[in-house]
Design a protein around this motif. Structure first.
Motif, PDB file in Angstrom:
ATOM      1  N   GLU A  49      -7.594   0.099 -11.617  1.00 25.02           N
ATOM      2  CA  GLU A  49      -6.855   0.326 -10.373  1.00 25.02           C
ATOM      3  C   GLU A  49      -6.463   1.793 -10.251  1.00 25.02           C
ATOM      4  OE1 GLU A  49      -3.290  -1.759  -7.864  1.00 25.02           O
ATOM      5  OE2 GLU A  49      -3.076  -1.690 -10.037  1.00 25.02           O
ATOM      6  N   LEU A  72      -7.539   4.246  -7.134  1.00 26.97           N
ATOM      7  CA  LEU A  72      -6.548   4.943  -6.311  1.00 26.97           C
ATOM      8  C   LEU A  72      -6.722   6.453  -6.409  1.00 26.97           C
ATOM      9  CD1 LEU A  72      -3.366   2.790  -7.021  1.00 26.97           C
ATOM     10  CD2 LEU A  72      -4.889   2.670  -5.040  1.00 26.97           C
ATOM     11  N   VAL A 105      -7.092  -2.355   1.191  1.00 27.76           N
ATOM     12  CA  VAL A 105      -5.679  -2.444   0.820  1.00 27.76           C
ATOM     13  C   VAL A 105      -5.257  -1.275  -0.066  1.00 27.76           C
ATOM     14  CG1 VAL A 105      -3.972  -3.858  -0.398  1.00 27.76           C
ATOM     15  CG2 VAL A 105      -5.623  -4.942   1.114  1.00 27.76           C
ATOM     16  N   ASP A 106      -6.148  -0.804  -0.928  1.00 22.21           N
ATOM     17  CA  ASP A 106      -5.810   0.348  -1.768  1.00 22.21           C
ATOM     18  C   ASP A 106      -5.441   1.553  -0.912  1.00 22.21           C
ATOM     19  OD1 ASP A 106      -6.163  -1.016  -4.147  1.00 22.21           O
ATOM     20  OD2 ASP A 106      -8.158  -0.181  -4.546  1.00 22.21           O
ATOM     21  N   ARG A 111      -1.986   1.051   0.486  1.00 23.75           N
ATOM     22  CA  ARG A 111      -0.982   1.252  -0.569  1.00 23.75           C
ATOM     23  C   ARG A 111      -0.743   2.734  -0.803  1.00 23.75           C
ATOM     24  NH1 ARG A 111      -2.886  -1.423  -5.571  1.00 23.75           N
ATOM     25  NH2 ARG A 111      -0.754  -1.223  -6.284  1.00 23.75           N
ATOM     26  N   LEU A 112      -1.818   3.529  -0.832  1.00 23.06           N
ATOM     27  CA  LEU A 112      -1.659   4.970  -1.014  1.00 23.06           C
ATOM     28  C   LEU A 112      -0.958   5.611   0.173  1.00 23.06           C
ATOM     29  CD1 LEU A 112      -5.008   5.972  -2.702  1.00 23.06           C
ATOM     30  CD2 LEU A 112      -2.725   6.342  -3.611  1.00 23.06           C
ATOM     31  N   THR A 129       1.255   4.213   2.067  1.00 20.14           N
ATOM     32  CA  THR A 129       2.668   3.841   1.916  1.00 20.14           C
ATOM     33  C   THR A 129       3.343   4.663   0.825  1.00 20.14           C
ATOM     34  OG1 THR A 129       2.184   1.603   2.659  1.00 20.14           O
ATOM     35  CG2 THR A 129       4.233   1.918   1.429  1.00 20.14           C
ATOM     36  N   MET A 130       2.674   4.827  -0.294  1.00 22.71           N
ATOM     37  CA  MET A 130       3.245   5.615  -1.393  1.00 22.71           C
ATOM     38  C   MET A 130       3.466   7.064  -0.963  1.00 22.71           C
ATOM     39  SD  MET A 130       0.953   3.924  -4.474  1.00 22.71           S
ATOM     40  CE  MET A 130       0.748   5.457  -5.294  1.00 22.71           C
TER      41      MET A 130
END
Length: 159
Positions: A17, A21, A65-66, A69-70, A72-73
């Motif tokens: 993972e 990312l 989705v990855d 997620r990035l 959002t981070m």
């Protein structure tokens, strides 16, 4: 959907993972900066969430989705730093700056996002702290031309 509590902590990111990312992080950061350039000072303000949704949809389509997620981070990290800077520069507490943000959220018309019960939320937010001095007056930039791609670079992915 509002998250009331932090998500349950998962095991640290596994190696696969982490590599996935890391491989897309530079592109997601580039797209994020492009989005922020377009929305800073955007008028009318209602276009800001529209732009954000277009970018999120594009990232989901392209990176899955990855990618989300990035995104959002990245946005969360930058927002946290800017909230800390605002608190320090204005001489207010972090809680006061966050209360002001909450009041801004509550100023959205009831029907716009389907929110209900805002009157009680507004009173609770005002009772919970200083609440700030209202939404900051944003500078009004010229309306920018919109392009069909998600990051405004004319369709190219860039280096």
């Amino acid at each position: 959907m509002e998250l009331m509590e932090p998500m349950e902590q998962r095991d640290p990111v596994d190696t696969d993972e982490d590599e996935r990312l890391a491989a897309i992080a530079p592109e997601i950061i580039r797209i994020t900066v492009s989005l922020l350039r377009r929305v800073a000072g955007l008028y009318p303000e209602e276009r800001v969430p529209q732009e954000a949704l277009l970018v999120a949809d594009g990232i989901l389509d392209r990176y899955g989705v990855d990618g989300l997620r990035l995104l959002t981070m990245t946005l969360t990290g930058w927002a946290a730093v800017e909230i800390e800077r605002e608190a320090q520069a204005s001489g207010r507490t972090l809680q006061s700056v966050l209360d002001e943000m909450e009041l801004t959220r509550l100023e959205v018309e009831v029907g716009e996002w389907g929110a209900e019960g805002q009157d009680g939320d507004r009173e609770a937010a005002r009772d919970s702290g200083e609440g700030g001095k209202g939404a900051a007056d944003r500078g009004r930039g010229e309306d920018r031309d919109r392009r069909g791609d998600m990051d405004g670079d004319g369709g190219g992915r860039g280096a």
